[in-house]
Design a protein around this motif. Structure first.
Motif, mmCIF file in Angstrom:
data_model
loop_
_atom_site.group_PDB
_atom_site.id
_atom_site.type_symbol
_atom_site.label_atom_id
_atom_site.label_comp_id
_atom_site.label_asym_id
_atom_site.label_seq_id
_atom_site.Cartn_x
_atom_site.Cartn_y
_atom_site.Cartn_z
ATOM 1 N N GLN A 24 0.838 -1.198 0.000
ATOM 2 C CA GLN A 24 0.000 0.000 0.000
ATOM 3 C C GLN A 24 0.870 1.244 0.000
ATOM 4 O O GLN A 24 0.575 2.217 -0.691
ATOM 5 N N GLU A 25 1.949 1.198 0.748
ATOM 6 C CA GLU A 25 2.843 2.349 0.830
ATOM 7 C C GLU A 25 3.498 2.638 -0.517
ATOM 8 O O GLU A 25 3.596 3.804 -0.932
ATOM 9 N N GLU A 26 3.929 1.592 -1.225
ATOM 10 C CA GLU A 26 4.548 1.789 -2.542
ATOM 11 C C GLU A 26 3.556 2.371 -3.541
ATOM 12 O O GLU A 26 3.886 3.283 -4.298
ATOM 13 N N LEU A 27 2.334 1.824 -3.540
ATOM 14 C CA LEU A 27 1.316 2.336 -4.459
ATOM 15 C C LEU A 27 1.004 3.784 -4.141
ATOM 16 O O LEU A 27 0.930 4.628 -5.042
ATOM 17 N N ALA A 28 0.828 4.085 -2.869
ATOM 18 C CA ALA A 28 0.519 5.458 -2.461
ATOM 19 C C ALA A 28 1.620 6.419 -2.916
ATOM 20 O O ALA A 28 1.329 7.486 -3.458
ATOM 21 N N SER A 29 2.855 6.026 -2.723
ATOM 22 C CA SER A 29 3.979 6.871 -3.113
ATOM 23 C C SER A 29 3.987 7.121 -4.619
ATOM 24 O O SER A 29 4.176 8.259 -5.067
ATOM 25 N N ARG A 30 3.750 6.089 -5.397
ATOM 26 C CA ARG A 30 3.742 6.232 -6.852
ATOM 27 C C ARG A 30 2.576 7.092 -7.344
ATOM 28 O O ARG A 30 2.679 7.765 -8.362
ATOM 29 N N CYS A 31 1.465 7.028 -6.612
ATOM 30 C CA CYS A 31 0.279 7.818 -6.994
ATOM 31 C C CYS A 31 0.334 9.246 -6.468
ATOM 32 O O CYS A 31 -0.406 10.106 -6.942
ATOM 33 N N GLY A 32 1.159 9.477 -5.458
ATOM 34 C CA GLY A 32 1.174 10.781 -4.810
ATOM 35 C C GLY A 32 0.098 10.902 -3.748
ATOM 36 O O GLY A 32 -0.315 12.003 -3.393
ATOM 37 N N PHE A 33 -0.369 9.747 -3.241
ATOM 38 C CA PHE A 33 -1.389 9.707 -2.189
ATOM 39 C C PHE A 33 -0.736 9.320 -0.870
ATOM 40 O O PHE A 33 0.397 8.871 -0.827
ATOM 41 N N HIS A 34 -1.486 9.467 0.201
ATOM 42 C CA HIS A 34 -1.022 9.004 1.504
ATOM 43 C C HIS A 34 -1.325 7.519 1.640
ATOM 44 O O HIS A 34 -2.336 7.036 1.118
ATOM 45 N N ARG A 35 -0.464 6.798 2.356
ATOM 46 C CA ARG A 35 -0.642 5.358 2.544
ATOM 47 C C ARG A 35 -2.001 5.017 3.166
ATOM 48 O O ARG A 35 -2.655 4.060 2.759
ATOM 49 N N THR A 36 -2.445 5.829 4.111
ATOM 50 C CA THR A 36 -3.720 5.523 4.765
ATOM 51 C C THR A 36 -4.902 5.674 3.795
ATOM 52 O O THR A 36 -5.906 4.988 3.948
ATOM 53 N N TYR A 37 -4.760 6.552 2.815
ATOM 54 C CA TYR A 37 -5.820 6.741 1.815
ATOM 55 C C TYR A 37 -6.010 5.457 1.008
ATOM 56 O O TYR A 37 -7.144 5.030 0.762
ATOM 57 N N ILE A 38 -4.920 4.806 0.610
ATOM 58 C CA ILE A 38 -5.016 3.544 -0.128
ATOM 59 C C ILE A 38 -5.695 2.490 0.736
ATOM 60 O O ILE A 38 -6.585 1.768 0.277
ATOM 61 N N GLY A 39 -5.311 2.399 1.992
ATOM 62 C CA GLY A 39 -5.944 1.450 2.910
ATOM 63 C C GLY A 39 -7.427 1.713 3.058
ATOM 64 O O GLY A 39 -8.239 0.775 3.072
#
Length: 79
Positions: A24-39
């Protein structure tokens, strides 16, 4: 109905994320989102905007039609 739809959408995001072997953290970083948002998306707690859906799909390397075709096959379409 809304909660079920958001959960199904989140399951699709999780499916495509794990297919890419991303945390989730990797995806969030690549998207420019926060990790908690992906979760929150994956748990069906957030309703992402169209722009954020586009960013997610592009980052995951999946087209919108491909993403939503698979989504349609897993969600109750009578909603």
């Amino acid at each position: 109905m809304r909660k079920q739809t958001l959960k199904a959408f989140g399951q699709e995001v999780r499916y495509w994320r794990t297919e890419q072997h991303l945390s989730q953290e990797e995806l969030a970083s690549r998207c420019g989102f926060h990790r908690t948002y992906i979760g929150q998306i994956e748990r069906g707690e957030r309703n992402p905007s169209l722009l954020n859906i586009l960013v997610l799909c592009r980052t995951l390397g999946v087209s919108l039609p491909e993403f939503f075709t698979r989504y349609e096959s897993t969600v109750d379409t009578s909603l």
